[in-house]
Every structure is written in structure tokens, then in C-alpha cells.
Write an enzyme that holds these catalytic residues in place. Structure first.
Site, PDB file in Angstrom:
ATOM      1  N   LYS A 189      21.239  -8.901  15.180  1.00 55.57           N
ATOM      2  CA  LYS A 189      20.271  -9.754  14.474  1.00 55.57           C
ATOM      3  C   LYS A 189      20.849 -10.055  13.102  1.00 55.57           C
ATOM      4  O   LYS A 189      20.754  -9.250  12.176  1.00 55.57           O
ATOM      5  CB  LYS A 189      18.950  -9.000  14.346  1.00 55.57           C
ATOM      6  CG  LYS A 189      17.704  -9.847  14.327  1.00 55.57           C
ATOM      7  CD  LYS A 189      17.616 -10.885  13.240  1.00 55.57           C
ATOM      8  CE  LYS A 189      17.049 -10.418  11.936  1.00 55.57           C
ATOM      9  NZ  LYS A 189      17.191 -11.413  10.864  1.00 55.57           N
ATOM     10  N   SER A 200      17.825  -3.793   2.583  1.00 53.61           N
ATOM     11  CA  SER A 200      17.174  -3.222   1.404  1.00 53.61           C
ATOM     12  C   SER A 200      16.433  -1.927   1.768  1.00 53.61           C
ATOM     13  O   SER A 200      16.061  -1.708   2.928  1.00 53.61           O
ATOM     14  CB  SER A 200      16.189  -4.235   0.826  1.00 53.61           C
ATOM     15  OG  SER A 200      15.199  -4.516   1.789  1.00 53.61           O
ATOM     16  N   THR A 201      16.200  -1.108   0.769  1.00 46.72           N
ATOM     17  CA  THR A 201      15.528   0.169   1.004  1.00 46.72           C
ATOM     18  C   THR A 201      14.091  -0.024   1.515  1.00 46.72           C
ATOM     19  O   THR A 201      13.691   0.649   2.477  1.00 46.72           O
ATOM     20  CB  THR A 201      15.588   1.038  -0.268  1.00 46.72           C
ATOM     21  OG1 THR A 201      16.979   1.315  -0.529  1.00 46.72           O
ATOM     22  CG2 THR A 201      14.838   2.345  -0.115  1.00 46.72           C
ATOM     23  N   GLY A 261      14.349  -0.923   5.091  1.00 53.86           N
ATOM     24  CA  GLY A 261      14.861   0.252   5.812  1.00 53.86           C
ATOM     25  C   GLY A 261      13.747   1.226   6.157  1.00 53.86           C
ATOM     26  O   GLY A 261      13.691   1.777   7.258  1.00 53.86           O
ATOM     27  N   GLU A 270      21.933   1.788   6.096  1.00 50.89           N
ATOM     28  CA  GLU A 270      22.798   1.519   4.940  1.00 50.89           C
ATOM     29  C   GLU A 270      21.964   0.685   3.987  1.00 50.89           C
ATOM     30  O   GLU A 270      21.724  -0.494   4.245  1.00 50.89           O
ATOM     31  CB  GLU A 270      24.036   0.729   5.379  1.00 50.89           C
ATOM     32  CG  GLU A 270      24.952   1.463   6.332  1.00 50.89           C
ATOM     33  CD  GLU A 270      25.675   2.598   5.665  1.00 50.89           C
ATOM     34  OE1 GLU A 270      25.930   2.529   4.444  1.00 50.89           O
ATOM     35  OE2 GLU A 270      25.981   3.586   6.349  1.00 50.89           O
ATOM     36  N   CYS A 319      26.326  -4.140  -2.163  1.00 55.62           N
ATOM     37  CA  CYS A 319      25.455  -2.961  -2.192  1.00 55.62           C
ATOM     38  C   CYS A 319      25.975  -1.913  -3.173  1.00 55.62           C
ATOM     39  O   CYS A 319      25.196  -1.206  -3.794  1.00 55.62           O
ATOM     40  CB  CYS A 319      25.329  -2.376  -0.793  1.00 55.62           C
ATOM     41  SG  CYS A 319      26.904  -2.017  -0.028  1.00 55.62           S
ATOM     42  N   GLU A 367      17.316  -2.194  -7.955  1.00 51.67           N
ATOM     43  CA  GLU A 367      18.467  -2.985  -7.527  1.00 51.67           C
ATOM     44  C   GLU A 367      18.159  -4.473  -7.749  1.00 51.67           C
ATOM     45  O   GLU A 367      17.190  -4.996  -7.194  1.00 51.67           O
ATOM     46  CB  GLU A 367      18.741  -2.741  -6.047  1.00 51.67           C
ATOM     47  CG  GLU A 367      19.971  -3.472  -5.547  1.00 51.67           C
ATOM     48  CD  GLU A 367      20.222  -3.238  -4.062  1.00 51.67           C
ATOM     49  OE1 GLU A 367      19.267  -3.389  -3.273  1.00 51.67           O
ATOM     50  OE2 GLU A 367      21.364  -2.928  -3.702  1.00 51.67           O
TER      51      GLU A 367
HETATM   52  P1  NAD Z   1      16.684  -7.164   3.750  1.00 50.68           P
HETATM   53  O1  NAD Z   1      16.315  -5.745   3.859  1.00 50.68           O
HETATM   54  O2  NAD Z   1      15.686  -8.120   3.252  1.00 50.68           O
HETATM   55  O3  NAD Z   1      17.154  -7.736   5.180  1.00 50.68           O
HETATM   56  C1  NAD Z   1      18.177  -7.131   5.929  1.00 50.68           C
HETATM   57  C2  NAD Z   1      18.030  -7.516   7.374  1.00 50.68           C
HETATM   58  O4  NAD Z   1      16.790  -6.983   7.859  1.00 50.68           O
HETATM   59  C3  NAD Z   1      17.966  -9.020   7.630  1.00 50.68           C
HETATM   60  O5  NAD Z   1      18.625  -9.326   8.839  1.00 50.68           O
HETATM   61  C4  NAD Z   1      16.484  -9.273   7.764  1.00 50.68           C
HETATM   62  O6  NAD Z   1      16.198 -10.409   8.552  1.00 50.68           O
HETATM   63  C5  NAD Z   1      16.028  -8.005   8.458  1.00 50.68           C
HETATM   64  N1  NAD Z   1      14.615  -7.663   8.273  1.00 50.68           N
HETATM   65  C6  NAD Z   1      13.753  -8.094   7.318  1.00 50.68           C
HETATM   66  N2  NAD Z   1      12.518  -7.574   7.514  1.00 50.68           N
HETATM   67  C7  NAD Z   1      12.619  -6.775   8.613  1.00 50.68           C
HETATM   68  C8  NAD Z   1      11.690  -5.943   9.300  1.00 50.68           C
HETATM   69  N3  NAD Z   1      10.420  -5.814   8.906  1.00 50.68           N
HETATM   70  N4  NAD Z   1      12.133  -5.250  10.371  1.00 50.68           N
HETATM   71  C9  NAD Z   1      13.422  -5.340  10.764  1.00 50.68           C
HETATM   72  N5  NAD Z   1      14.346  -6.129  10.162  1.00 50.68           N
HETATM   73  C10 NAD Z   1      13.935  -6.830   9.090  1.00 50.68           C
HETATM   74  O7  NAD Z   1      18.020  -7.148   2.903  1.00 50.68           O
HETATM   75  P2  NAD Z   1      18.814  -8.397   2.375  1.00 50.68           P
HETATM   76  O8  NAD Z   1      18.023  -8.941   1.236  1.00 50.68           O
HETATM   77  O9  NAD Z   1      19.187  -9.275   3.525  1.00 50.68           O
HETATM   78  O10 NAD Z   1      20.167  -7.723   1.871  1.00 50.68           O
HETATM   79  C11 NAD Z   1      20.305  -7.150   0.641  1.00 50.68           C
HETATM   80  C12 NAD Z   1      20.119  -5.653   0.704  1.00 50.68           C
HETATM   81  O11 NAD Z   1      21.041  -5.078   1.606  1.00 50.68           O
HETATM   82  C13 NAD Z   1      20.378  -4.985  -0.613  1.00 50.68           C
HETATM   83  O12 NAD Z   1      19.384  -4.031  -0.861  1.00 50.68           O
HETATM   84  C14 NAD Z   1      21.714  -4.305  -0.424  1.00 50.68           C
HETATM   85  O13 NAD Z   1      21.956  -3.204  -1.239  1.00 50.68           O
HETATM   86  C15 NAD Z   1      21.644  -3.940   0.996  1.00 50.68           C
HETATM   87  N6  NAD Z   1      22.994  -3.696   1.534  1.00 50.68           N
HETATM   88  C16 NAD Z   1      23.375  -2.398   1.779  1.00 50.68           C
HETATM   89  C17 NAD Z   1      24.671  -2.127   2.226  1.00 50.68           C
HETATM   90  C18 NAD Z   1      25.124  -0.712   2.472  1.00 50.68           C
HETATM   91  O14 NAD Z   1      26.143  -0.525   3.129  1.00 50.68           O
HETATM   92  N7  NAD Z   1      24.426   0.300   2.013  1.00 50.68           N
HETATM   93  C19 NAD Z   1      25.557  -3.174   2.422  1.00 50.68           C
HETATM   94  C20 NAD Z   1      25.145  -4.465   2.144  1.00 50.68           C
HETATM   95  C21 NAD Z   1      23.846  -4.710   1.708  1.00 50.68           C
END
Ligand code: NAD
Length: 504
Positions: A202, A256-257, A260, A277, A311, A408
Site C-alpha cells: 500500500k 508517523s507515530t 503507527g 518504523e 525520518c 516531528e
Molecule cells: P503517515 O503515517 O501519515 O502515512 C504512512 C502510510 O500509512 C501511508 O501509506 C498512509 O496512506 C497510511 N495510513 C494512513 N492512515 C492509516 C491508517 N489509519 N491505517 C493504516 N495505514 C494508514 O505518514 P506519512 O506522513 O506518509 O510519512 C511521514 C512519516 O513517516 C514521518 O513521521 C516519518 O518520520 C515517518 N517515516 C519513518 C521512517 C522510519 O524508518 N522510521 C522512514 C520514513 C518515514
């Protein structure tokens, strides 16, 4: 405030041909299909707001179809009976195909995500190829153990023979964010496939195009149909459906946390395995004995690379008071020198952030920080025809409890704080709910290694930041996540340990 963005076109005929298709269906089994509802979403170039094409707005029924296709492939002989060497060859072939299409994939990533072309071309797309190459080798290294037991079972002439098997966990849902789409996708697919799992991928709704192009390359490499399925759409619809799905055995989530946490709660229904992650607020510590030129360049790169959408970005700078002004002014000078522009312009060093929504969010953090008493010694503005460019920003006069220090931001915004001692730097660095990465800059090796041991962080870099390799585990402690990606142990995320105990 204005920033002229030329409407640049890609140079690669293959990129133009991909974009000319306009509709980019999703992959279920061997079929490229629209969403069952017939709904589509636009892929948008964040630099200009221009629509690049459409991809399906999938829903829970599409997630069901994708999980069913993955399950069928997992239970079928085509994948199960393939030897590790054969699986490894396919993964190696994927790495070669990514390299053959590197210019096209880099252009697509730039158009869809906004990043400067060189970030994709020289860091992330090669990084994606390297993931497949590294895990091609790991496919043949999935090994159990024979275990001598102390079981008191002694019928005459018999003995106990025990061993472990490592077996694929089953159907994996891989959920990926938008900041570095292709390489983060590869970090999940490559170890999952090496382990023998089947996957429903996804991608993020802001950046689905390179995942869909990768799907074509996976089939071209010889991956049997259904081993990887790609279902596009909103996270709170498709992502949430996958997280809760009883047919999914494992979720590998990067994002994002807060999301997550939602994924973890949804995964509880069938107790699926989960790796997370998540976000970070990574500290950069500069001691007075450091090579200050290197520290200034390194600290600037740590926060401004990929427009701060990393991240492990070094978003909190702690500098010894003796050299604070010199280092912070040095980073501000770098910020001032960076050229903002369209990612396809070869001179661009800072592209737009991924969307107008994200630009508004990042800019709000800066404005709120200034309203709370912080000072922007450089940057602070929001520019561009689509309002998506954030000036590289350095904030000083910040307090530990300000949102810009604790949360963040995920943009090119650095908060800088002077410290009087190494102990204070350590205490402030560890004063965070996150623990993804950190760096320390010093010429004193014993300081460096002692700090490395005491930082509450999944990765510590010494005199460097943002050093990645497929062989190096990456992941977080505290609320930065569960588990590690990359490195040999990443395959274990996708394996179950089975104990076999026999009387022979
Ligand atoms: P996000 O959490 O908004 O979305 C991440 C993914 O989750 C997307 O594909 C999104 O469509 C999906 N998603 C959204 N709501 C969901 C739900 N309720 N259930 C399941 N999936 C859902 O994050 P983002 O804004 O796309 O990315 C940025 C974040 O990712 C930052 O917090 C960054 O730190 C983190 N990140 C972490 C790492 C790591 O390795 N730790 C690497 C890259 C990015």
C-alpha cells in the site's frame, strides 16, 4: 514572497511514455485493474500543482481482493516450491531492472514527490536497487538450528532429536510513507520476498507512481503473479482495512507515530505480527573539539537533505556554547545558499515539500515557534505557485517544551540550542519521546563512543549523519518504532520459528 517555477518536462522518453498513459491501475495477481468502485485519485506534482495522472482510489473490497490474491500465491506451488537460489535470482534481476530504469524512476519520483532529481538518481533509487541485491543473497541464508536437549526421555534405544525451521510468516501488508517512496518500498519487499512471503503493498496516496512502475518491473523480473499485489488509495481506507484484515499475517508499517499506533490497535484483532518504523526528532551534538567545517556541513545536510523529509533528519542541534554562534551561523549560511526550485532543474537543492497540506503544517510549526518566542535567523517563509516551498529555516532561542523542539516537523526546519557540557547535551538529546537516530561530532574518540552508548537511539552516527546501507539495521527505540529494517536480521521480521522435536 515569490518563487518562479518553470514547468519543466522529464527528459526520459520512458517517463513521458509512462505519464502519457494517464491512468495507472493497481496490481492484483497478474491483472492491472481499477478500483472496484471505479473511483480514482490524482497524482499531483507538488512543485506546480499539475496533475500527473490518476491511480485507483481503492477501498476495503480492493484490499480483500489483494489479500486473496496474495494468499492464493502463498499457498500455491509456484512460489512455495521455488528454491532460495531461484528467489534470489529474481531479486537480483529486480535490482538490475531498477538500475536499467534508474533515470526514469528518478524522474517519476521527482515529479510525484518533489525531491531534487539528484536525491533520487544518486541516493534513493540506487538504494532501492541495493536492497534487492543485498536480500537476493539473504534468500539462501534462512537457517534453523539443531538443538541438543536435556529432556529426560530414555526408552531403550531411543533418543531425542530437535531442530528449528524458519518459515515465511505468510501474507504481509507493507504500508509505506511518501518521503522516500521507492527505497522505503524496497526495504520491505526485498526481505519479505527473500523470506518467501507474499505481499500486499500500500503506497502513500501522495506518491503511488513509482510503486506502480516497480510492480511492472517485478513481473518483468519473473516474480510469479500474486506474490506482490499493489493496492492504492487512502490510508484511512485501504491502509486501515489491511491493518485490520484477518487474512493478513504480518504488517510492516513505515509512517508517523500516531498512525503507527492506530495500525497496532487494528492489528490486534487477529494478533498479526507488527513491525513499525515511525517518526523521529533526531539530535545532532557538536562538541568544541570537532572539525567544525565538517560539523557545519554535516548538520546542514542532516536537516536540509530531501527538504527535511527524512525520518532520521537531524532536526535538533545541540552545540557547545564555546562554538555555538560559529556553528549556527555556519548552518544558516548554508541554508541561505541553497537553491529552491523544481526538482527537475539540475541546480535545485531544495524542492517543494510533498503537498500543500504538508507545507501548511510545516509553516504553522515555524509561525507558532516564532509566536512563542523563538527567532528564525534564516528562512521562515513559504513560497511557490502552489505554496509548497518552505525556506530552509534555523530557529534559535527555543525552549525544551516548545512544540518545534518536541514534535516531528518533517520539513527543512532546524532548532538550535547551546549547551555547557556533554552531560547537558546528552540529557537534552534523550529528553524526547522519540529515539530513531542521533549524531555526535567530536575529535575525541572516547567521548564519541561513550556518547554512542548513552544516547537512547536506534542508530548513532559519529562525525557523520544520514549514512545508510542495505547491510546496516535501521529502526527506532521508544516511540520511533518496533523492530529494524535493512541488515541480515530484517529477514527475520518475515519468518516464523518452528520447533521440531522427535524421538528417533
Ligand atoms: P503517515 O503515517 O501519515 O502515512 C504512512 C502510510 O500509512 C501511508 O501509506 C498512509 O496512506 C497510511 N495510513 C494512513 N492512515 C492509516 C491508517 N489509519 N491505517 C493504516 N495505514 C494508514 O505518514 P506519512 O506522513 O506518509 O510519512 C511521514 C512519516 O513517516 C514521518 O513521521 C516519518 O518520520 C515517518 N517515516 C519513518 C521512517 C522510519 O524508518 N522510521 C522512514 C520514513 C518515514
Amino acid at each position: 514572497m515569490s518563487l518562479d517555477i518553470a514547468a519543466l518536462k522529464p527528459a526520459q522518453p520512458a517517463t513521458l511514455a509512462f505519464l502519457a498513459r494517464a491512468d495507472h491501475p493497481m496490481l492484483l495477481g497478474s491483472d492491472w485493474v481499477p478500483a472496484r468502485s471505479g473511483a480514482w485519485m490524482d497524482a499531483i506534482n507538488p512543485a506546480t500543482g499539475e496533475v500527473l495522472g490518476r491511480f485507483p482510489a481503492g477501498d476495503a473490497s480492493d484490499a480483500d481482493r489483494a489479500v486473496a490474491a496474495a494468499r492464493e500465491a502463498f499457498e500455491g506451488a509456484a512460489w512455495r516450491d521455488m528454491t532460495p537460489s531461484q528467489r534470489g535470482r529474481i531479486l537480483w534481476r529486480v535490482s538490475e531492472l531498477i538500475e536499467q530504469h534508474i533515470d526514469e524512476l528518478a524522474e517519476l519520483e521527482t515529479l510525484d514527490q518533489g525531491k531534487p532529481l539528484w536525491v533520487g538518481r544518486y541516493a534513493e533509487i540506487p538504494g532501492a536497487a541495493e536492497q534487492f541485491r543485498f536480500f537476493a543473497g539473504q534468500a539462501s541464508r534462512v537457517e534453523g538450528q539443531t538443538i541438543p536437549t536435556s529432556i529426560n526421555y530414555q526408552p531403550p534405544g531411543k533418543q531425542v532429536f530437535a531442530y528449528t525451521l524458519k518459515q515465511p510468516v505468510g501474507v504481509v501488508a507493507a504500508i509505506v510513507p511518501w518521503n522516500s517512496p521507492l527505497v522505503l518500498t524496497a526495504m520491505k519487499l526485498a526481505p519479505a520476498l527473500a523470506a518467501g512471503c507474499c505481499v500486499v503493498l500500500k503506497p502513500a496516496e501522495d506518491t503511488s507512481l513509482t510503486a506502480l512502475r516497480l510492480g511492472e518491473l517485478l513481473l518483468e523480473a519473473g516474480l510469479p503473479p500474486g506474490v506482490v499485489n499493489i493496492v492504492t488509495g487512502r490510508g484511512d481506507v485501504v491502509g486501515a482495512a489491511l491493518a485490520a484484515h484477518p487474512g493478513v499475517d504480518k504488517i510492516s508499517f513505515t509512517g508517523s507515530t500516531p498512525v503507527g499506533r492506530a495500525v497496532l490497535a487494528a492489528a490486534g484483532g487477529n494478533l498479526k505480527k507488527v513491525t513499525l518504523e515511525l517518526g523521529g526528532k533526531s539530535p545532532v551534538i557538536v562538541m568544541p573539539d570537532a572539525d567544525l567545517d565538517a560539523a557545519i556541513a554535516g548538520a546542514a545536510n542532516a536537516i536540509f537533505f530531501n527538504t527535511g523529509q527524512v525520518c532520521v533528519a537531524g532536526s535538533r542541534l545541540y552545540v557547545h556554547r564555546d562554538v555555538f554562534d560559529q556553528v549556527v551561523q555556519g548552518v544558516a549560511d548554508v541554508a541561505r545558499s541553497l537553491k529552491l526550485g523544481h526538482g527537475l532543474d539540475a541546480a535545485t537543492q531544495i524542492g517543494p515539500v510533498v503537498s500543500r497540506k504538508q507545507a501548511e503544517r510545516v509553516h504553522r510549526y515555524v509561525q507558532d515557534a516564532i509566536a512563542a518566542g523563538a527567532k528564525a535567523i534564516v528562512g521562515g517563509g513559504r513560497l511557490g505557485p502552489h505554496g509548497t516551498f518552505i525556506e530552509p529555516t534555523v530557529l534559535v532561542d527555543v525552549k525544551p517544551d516548545m512544540a518545534c523542539v518536541k514534535e516531528e516537523i518533517f520539513g527543512p526546519v532546524l532548532v538550535a540550542t547551546p549547551v555547557d557540557s556533554l552531560e547537558e547535551a546528552l540529557a537534552l538529546s534523550n529528553d524526547s519521546e522519540y529515539g530513531l537516530a542521533a549524531s555526535v561530532w567530536t575529535r575525541d574518540l572516547s567521548t564519541a563512543h561513550r556518547v554512542a552508548a548513552r544516547l537512547k537511539s536506534g542508530t548513532v552516527w559519529i562525525n557523520c549523519h544520514l549514512m545508510f546501507d542495505a547491510s546496516l539495521p535501521i529502526g527506532g527505540v521508544r516511540q520511533s518504532g518496533w523492530g529494524r529494517e535493512s541488515g541480515q536480521a530484517a529477514v527475520d521480521n518475515f519468518l516464523e520459528l518452528k520447533t521440531v522435536c522427535a524421538v528417533i
